[in-house]
Design an enzyme around this catalytic site. Sequence first.
Site, PDB file in Angstrom:
ATOM      1  N   ASP A 120       0.839  -1.199   0.000  1.00 24.53           N
ATOM      2  CA  ASP A 120       0.000   0.000   0.000  1.00 24.53           C
ATOM      3  C   ASP A 120       0.880   1.258   0.000  1.00 24.53           C
ATOM      4  O   ASP A 120       0.766   2.123   0.863  1.00 24.53           O
ATOM      5  CB  ASP A 120      -0.937  -0.017   1.200  1.00 24.53           C
ATOM      6  N   ASP A 161      -1.547  -2.545  -4.201  1.00 27.68           N
ATOM      7  CA  ASP A 161      -1.822  -1.112  -4.039  1.00 27.68           C
ATOM      8  C   ASP A 161      -0.538  -0.316  -4.223  1.00 27.68           C
ATOM      9  O   ASP A 161       0.131   0.076  -3.256  1.00 27.68           O
ATOM     10  CB  ASP A 161      -2.497  -0.813  -2.702  1.00 27.68           C
ATOM     11  N   TYR A 202      -2.026   4.176  -6.209  1.00 32.58           N
ATOM     12  CA  TYR A 202      -3.261   4.850  -5.809  1.00 32.58           C
ATOM     13  C   TYR A 202      -3.696   5.868  -6.869  1.00 32.58           C
ATOM     14  O   TYR A 202      -4.208   6.937  -6.553  1.00 32.58           O
ATOM     15  CB  TYR A 202      -3.108   5.524  -4.440  1.00 32.58           C
ATOM     16  N   ASN A 253      -6.669  -3.849  -4.692  1.00 30.47           N
ATOM     17  CA  ASN A 253      -7.958  -3.323  -5.150  1.00 30.47           C
ATOM     18  C   ASN A 253      -7.820  -1.998  -5.880  1.00 30.47           C
ATOM     19  O   ASN A 253      -8.624  -1.668  -6.769  1.00 30.47           O
ATOM     20  CB  ASN A 253      -8.921  -3.168  -3.973  1.00 30.47           C
ATOM     21  N   HIS A 277      -3.011  -9.621  -1.453  1.00 29.15           N
ATOM     22  CA  HIS A 277      -3.266  -8.239  -1.040  1.00 29.15           C
ATOM     23  C   HIS A 277      -4.164  -8.185   0.193  1.00 29.15           C
ATOM     24  O   HIS A 277      -3.797  -7.617   1.211  1.00 29.15           O
ATOM     25  CB  HIS A 277      -3.888  -7.427  -2.172  1.00 29.15           C
ATOM     26  N   HIS A 280     -11.357  -3.219   7.012  1.00 28.67           N
ATOM     27  CA  HIS A 280     -11.536  -4.316   6.055  1.00 28.67           C
ATOM     28  C   HIS A 280     -12.014  -5.614   6.702  1.00 28.67           C
ATOM     29  O   HIS A 280     -11.803  -6.696   6.152  1.00 28.67           O
ATOM     30  CB  HIS A 280     -10.266  -4.541   5.237  1.00 28.67           C
ATOM     31  N   HIS A 297      -3.368  -4.074   2.241  1.00 24.27           N
ATOM     32  CA  HIS A 297      -4.793  -3.709   2.332  1.00 24.27           C
ATOM     33  C   HIS A 297      -5.138  -2.964   3.617  1.00 24.27           C
ATOM     34  O   HIS A 297      -5.737  -1.885   3.567  1.00 24.27           O
ATOM     35  CB  HIS A 297      -5.654  -4.958   2.174  1.00 24.27           C
ATOM     36  N   VAL A 298      -4.821  -3.519   4.761  1.00 26.74           N
ATOM     37  CA  VAL A 298      -5.026  -2.835   6.033  1.00 26.74           C
ATOM     38  C   VAL A 298      -3.836  -1.912   6.263  1.00 26.74           C
ATOM     39  O   VAL A 298      -2.685  -2.367   6.255  1.00 26.74           O
ATOM     40  CB  VAL A 298      -5.160  -3.845   7.191  1.00 26.74           C
ATOM     41  N   HIS A 299      -4.109  -0.641   6.515  1.00 29.00           N
ATOM     42  CA  HIS A 299      -3.039   0.350   6.574  1.00 29.00           C
ATOM     43  C   HIS A 299      -2.404   0.393   7.966  1.00 29.00           C
ATOM     44  O   HIS A 299      -2.512   1.370   8.716  1.00 29.00           O
ATOM     45  CB  HIS A 299      -3.578   1.722   6.172  1.00 29.00           C
TER      46      HIS A 299
END
Length: 413
Positions: free
Chosen positions: A135, A162, A165, A195, A279, A289, A319-321
Site C-alpha cells: 500500500d 496497491d 493509488y 484493489n 493483497h 476491512h 490492504h489494512v493500513h
Amino acid sequence: MFVVLLGLAGADNYVRPPAGRSLFVSHDHSKTSSQQVHISLAGNAQLRISWITDELTPSTVKYGKSSGVYEALMNGTSSSYRYIIYKSGQIHEVVIGPLEPSTTYYYKCGIDSSPEHSFRTPPAQFPIDFAVSGDLGQTEWTKSTLQHISKTDYDVLLLPGDLSYADFYQPSWDSYGRLIEPLASQRPWMVTQGNHEVERIPLIHKERFTAYNHRYHMPFEESGSSSNLFYSFKVAGVHVIMLGSYTDFGPDSSQYKWLESDLRKVDRKQTPWLFALVHAPWYNSNSAHQGEKESSVDMRNSMENLLYNARVDIVFAGHVHAYERFARVYKQEADKCGPVHITIGDGGNREGLATKYKDPQPKISVFREASFGHGQLRVVNASHAQWTWYRNDNAQPDSTWFTSLASDSACVV
C-alpha cells in the site's frame, strides 16, 4: 469491541500522523529520454527492464559491468494503452541476461542521451535480503518509507498490492513511476495487484487492471501462469508465490489450478524457503476491512489448505493500513506447521492509518501497530531468517527469527 490504538505498548506517547499530503512528480526529461525505469526478475539469471518515453524510440538496452562501457545490447518491445481519454506513453520492455549473481551492471535505456542507471543482481545463494512494503502510494509518508528503504542493502523488494493509488487518474501512474525510479531502477521490484489496481468503470471502461498489466509485467510466463495477476519466481534458495486477491481463486479457477501445479514443482532442497503474497489479508484483527468476505475469507477458505500442505513459511499481505504479525496459524488456530501471516499495508498511502483494533487482542496476533513503515527479511541460511519491521520515525522495531518449516522434522510432509 474495537479499541483505538493511541500509542505503542510502553510510555513513548507517540502521536500518530494524519494521512500524508499527496505528491505529484513531474517529468523533467526530454520526450525521447527514458523515465519511470524499473526492473524485475524475469527467469533464470535474467531481468526485465521497463521504462516509458513520450515518443516512439528504440526498445533497446545497452549494459556492462563498468560505467560508460556497454558490452551487450538487447532488443525488446514497446506498447501503449488507452484509458478513456488518456493515452499512455510508449512502455518499453527488454529482458537482459544471462547475468552474473551479486554483480553491479550499468545500463542505458533507448537512445544514447538517456541517463545511465545501475543495478545489482541478487545473490545466487544465502544470505539474501528482502525489503517488504505494501500500500505504498505517493505521499509524504511514501517518500519517508522510500528514504528508509534506500538506506538498507536489500536485494529484492516485495510489494503485496496497491502501488500508485492512481484510482482511474492515469497521470498518477506516471508520477508514481517517477517517484520510485531511484530505487526501482537499482533493485528488482516484484509486485502483485491490489484493489486500487482494478480501475474498472462499468459501461465506460470494462477491462480490469489495464494500467497495472501494461506497466508492471511480471514473470508469469516463466512460471507457467496464464495471467500477470498470479505468478511465482525463485531467487537464492527462496520460492515466492504472488497471488491475486481480485481475480478468480475458486477450485475451478485457472489461478487455483496454477497454484496447485506450482506448489508441486517446489523442491525444498533447492528452495528451502517458501513465501506467498496476497493483497487482502486472510488474518486481521484490525477494524479496517473486516467482513470483506470474498477477497479475504473466501480466498482463505479456498486456498489455505494448499499453502498449509505445502508448508508455506510466511504469507505477506497489505490492504489494512497498519502492521500486524501473527503466530503460525491454520484455520484460525495456532499451528506450528502453518505459515506466519504478516500484514504490511503501511507504506504511505493517502488514506491514512487504520488505528482501531479488536479488543482483546487475539492470541494468534503477536504484534500490531498502526504506523507507517516497512519490513526487512534477511534469509540467513536454509533454516533461519530474521524479520524486522521498522517504523518510519525510527522507534523500537518489531524483530524476530523464523525457522523454515522445511527444516522442522515435525512438519515435513
